[in-house]
Design a protein around this motif. Structure first.
Motif, short mmCIF file in Angstrom:
data_model
loop_
_atom_site.label_atom_id
_atom_site.label_comp_id
_atom_site.label_asym_id
_atom_site.label_seq_id
_atom_site.Cartn_x
_atom_site.Cartn_y
_atom_site.Cartn_z
N VAL A 84 6.00 5.84 -45.65
CA VAL A 84 6.44 4.85 -46.65
C VAL A 84 7.19 3.70 -45.98
CG1 VAL A 84 7.99 4.49 -48.62
CG2 VAL A 84 6.47 6.47 -48.59
N ALA A 85 8.08 4.02 -45.05
CA ALA A 85 8.88 2.98 -44.38
C ALA A 85 7.99 2.01 -43.62
CB ALA A 85 9.89 3.62 -43.43
N ASP A 86 6.96 2.52 -42.97
CA ASP A 86 6.05 1.66 -42.20
C ASP A 86 5.22 0.77 -43.14
OD1 ASP A 86 6.85 2.76 -39.71
OD2 ASP A 86 5.52 4.47 -40.04
N VAL A 87 4.74 1.34 -44.24
CA VAL A 87 3.97 0.57 -45.21
C VAL A 87 4.86 -0.52 -45.82
CG1 VAL A 87 2.67 0.66 -47.38
CG2 VAL A 87 2.41 2.49 -45.70
N SER A 88 6.10 -0.18 -46.07
CA SER A 88 7.07 -1.14 -46.61
C SER A 88 7.21 -2.36 -45.70
CB SER A 88 8.42 -0.44 -46.78
OG SER A 88 9.44 -1.35 -47.05
N LYS A 89 7.30 -2.12 -44.41
CA LYS A 89 7.43 -3.22 -43.44
C LYS A 89 6.14 -4.05 -43.36
CE LYS A 89 10.78 -0.79 -40.63
NZ LYS A 89 10.94 0.09 -39.48
N ILE A 90 5.01 -3.38 -43.37
CA ILE A 90 3.72 -4.08 -43.26
C ILE A 90 3.50 -5.01 -44.46
CG2 ILE A 90 1.20 -3.76 -43.34
CD1 ILE A 90 1.68 -1.17 -41.71
N LEU A 91 3.82 -4.51 -45.66
CA LEU A 91 3.56 -5.27 -46.88
C LEU A 91 4.75 -6.11 -47.34
CD1 LEU A 91 1.56 -2.60 -48.92
CD2 LEU A 91 0.68 -4.42 -47.45
N ASP A 92 5.86 -6.02 -46.62
CA ASP A 92 7.08 -6.75 -46.99
C ASP A 92 7.49 -6.44 -48.42
OD1 ASP A 92 7.42 -8.01 -44.50
OD2 ASP A 92 5.99 -9.59 -45.04
N LYS A 93 7.48 -5.15 -48.76
CA LYS A 93 7.93 -4.69 -50.07
C LYS A 93 8.94 -3.57 -49.85
CE LYS A 93 3.43 -5.46 -52.35
NZ LYS A 93 3.68 -6.72 -52.93
#
Length: 199
Positions: free
Chosen positions: A163-172
């Protein structure tokens, strides 16, 4: 790194071994970089193909450009292997967005666009997604989701990112990623159940 359309067999390594390979690749070890590529490229190729599906962009070219960027800048990377995976997917996502924007600008300006061969693109994506019919069904169902949910599901499931990595990739925010993931999975479950009942 080789041809993306070649053997995309994933090579599985233990987490500690992957950290060691990453450190060696950062230090300039080409063999370590090749082993990382062998481990990550199959999932990256599937992610790029699924996110490029239906657009007149070269998913194999985008995957290659992503790896070229990674190879060029790996010596500057700081972080662990999971952060490294997130970094690669962020580069790939940016390349996809850039390619689609470029293609859209060419269409609007009346620029020369090569004939879009839907069947050829579909067969490339199908081969990247694997021959397993259930995998094809799931990816097709994911692509029917709203764009934000589909992107989160692809990064969480296909790319196997946290989740943390996806958050950074999508800027959400991480909470937004969790909500999109939950809603997307709920919609997928009901879609797949409905399709099963219709058979």
């Amino acid at each position: 790194m080789g041809n993306q359309s070649g053997d995309n067999t994933s090579v599985t390594h233990a987490p500690n071994e992957l950290e060691g390979l990453l450190n060696s690749a950062i230090a300039g070890d080409e063999k370590a970089f090749t082993l990382i590529w062998q481990n990550l490229n199959p999932r990256l190729s599937k992610y790029v193909a699924s996110q490029s599906y239906g657009a007149n962009v070269d998913s194999e070219g985008i995957t290659s450009e992503t790896w070229i960027s990674v190879a060029k800048d790996i010596s500057k990377f700081k972080g662990d292997f999971n952060q490294f995976k997130g970094w690669i997917y962020k580069i790939a996502r940016n390349r996809i967005v850039d390619a689609i924007r470029k293609q859209n600008r060419q269409v609007k300006s009346g620029g020369e666009i090569s004939e879009f061969d839907f069947e050829d693109t579909k067969s490339k994506v199908d081969s990247l997604i694997e021959l397993d019919e259930s995998v094809k069904e799931i990816v097709t169902a994911i692509n029917k989701l709203p764009k934000a949910q589909a992107e989160v599901i692809m990064l969480r499931i296909v790319a196997d990112l946290e989740v943390a990595d996806v958050s950074k990739i999508l800027d959400k925010s991480e909470n937004t990623i969790r909500v999109l993931s939950h809603r997307g999975l709920e919609t997928l479950r009901s879609q797949l159940r409905r399709e099963d009942l219709e058979r």
